[in-house]
Design an enzyme around this catalytic site. Sequence first.
Site, short mmCIF file in Angstrom:
data_model
loop_
_atom_site.label_atom_id
_atom_site.label_comp_id
_atom_site.label_asym_id
_atom_site.label_seq_id
_atom_site.Cartn_x
_atom_site.Cartn_y
_atom_site.Cartn_z
N ASP A 223 -0.05 4.98 0.87
CA ASP A 223 -0.31 5.95 1.95
C ASP A 223 -0.24 5.28 3.32
O ASP A 223 -1.03 4.38 3.61
CB ASP A 223 -1.71 6.57 1.76
CG ASP A 223 -1.80 7.43 0.52
OD1 ASP A 223 -1.04 8.39 0.41
OD2 ASP A 223 -2.63 7.12 -0.36
N ASP B 44 0.89 -1.15 0.00
CA ASP B 44 0.00 0.00 0.00
C ASP B 44 0.94 1.22 0.00
O ASP B 44 2.11 1.10 0.39
CB ASP B 44 -0.86 -0.05 1.27
CG ASP B 44 -1.62 1.22 1.50
OD1 ASP B 44 -2.24 1.70 0.55
OD2 ASP B 44 -1.58 1.75 2.64
C1 BG6 Z 1 -5.75 5.91 0.25
C2 BG6 Z 1 -5.72 6.75 1.51
O1 BG6 Z 1 -4.48 5.35 0.01
O2 BG6 Z 1 -6.12 6.72 -0.87
C3 BG6 Z 1 -7.09 7.40 1.70
O3 BG6 Z 1 -5.43 5.91 2.62
C4 BG6 Z 1 -7.45 8.23 0.47
O4 BG6 Z 1 -7.04 8.23 2.85
C5 BG6 Z 1 -7.42 7.32 -0.77
O5 BG6 Z 1 -8.77 8.77 0.60
C6 BG6 Z 1 -7.69 8.10 -2.04
O6 BG6 Z 1 -6.65 9.02 -2.24
P1 BG6 Z 1 -6.62 10.15 -3.35
O7 BG6 Z 1 -5.17 10.56 -3.40
O8 BG6 Z 1 -7.08 9.51 -4.64
O9 BG6 Z 1 -7.53 11.23 -2.92
MG MG Z 2 -2.69 3.09 3.67
#
Ligand code: BG6
Ligand code: MG
Length: 216
Positions: free
Chosen positions: A12, A10
């Site tokens: 984030d 993953d």
């Molecule tokens: C995930 C995060 O990896 O991505 C979430 O943990 C986030 O918090 C999701 O909402 C979508 O991210 P993005 O960058 O497309 O807004």
């Molecule tokens: Mg994550």
Amino acid sequence: MPLKKACIFDLDGVIVDTVPAHFVSWKTITDELNIDFTEEDNEQLKGVSRVESMNRILEIGGVSLPEDQIAELITKKNDRYVSIISKMTREDILPGVMDALALLKENNIAAAIGSSSKNATRILEAIGLTKEFDVIVDGNHIKNSKPDPEVFLQAAEKLGLDAKLCTVVEDASAGVEAAKKGGMHCIGIGEKDILGEADVVIPSMKEFTLLLLTHS
Ligand code: BG6
Ligand code: MG
């Protein structure tokens, strides 16, 4: 030499800590809507897609809005978020990540990204890690976000490996659920009481070792 197995990370919360950036960006929106949005609420949005996160925030505030206004708010949140992540550098890579990637390479184990984020490639470029991954699957490639296993199954397919040869590394319970639904081994990064469904939980990427990977 053909790849023996893979580690699907993953992004984030595993490779970089974007939780604070998501929080301040959502705060711009919740302040405007007078919704009391806490860091605990933000934690619940880990692994959840952008649109689903917005829906959950509106639910927290008991607010309902027309679709076009919701779309505008989501864009505004993302603009703020992008302005923050664009400033990221190699310094933002979480401790232990570079060692883990080196270990995988030395042992001919593939490294992939399986992220719900539509900003994944932007972040990977900013921190200079794009080329370190054999496969990158993100929010732009999938129909169903975590806890659906689609993102990880796509990564396994692109790697040409069976799901049981893949180990997912996740910091969110939605991500752990996705990995297990996909028939993959899963290492949780964080706390056992939150990530209990994972096969093993370690506090951070600093504790990553090859012994934690699937033995299939
Ligand atoms: C995930 C995060 O990896 O991505 C979430 O943990 C986030 O918090 C999701 O909402 C979508 O991210 P993005 O960058 O497309 O807004
Ligand atoms: Mg994550």
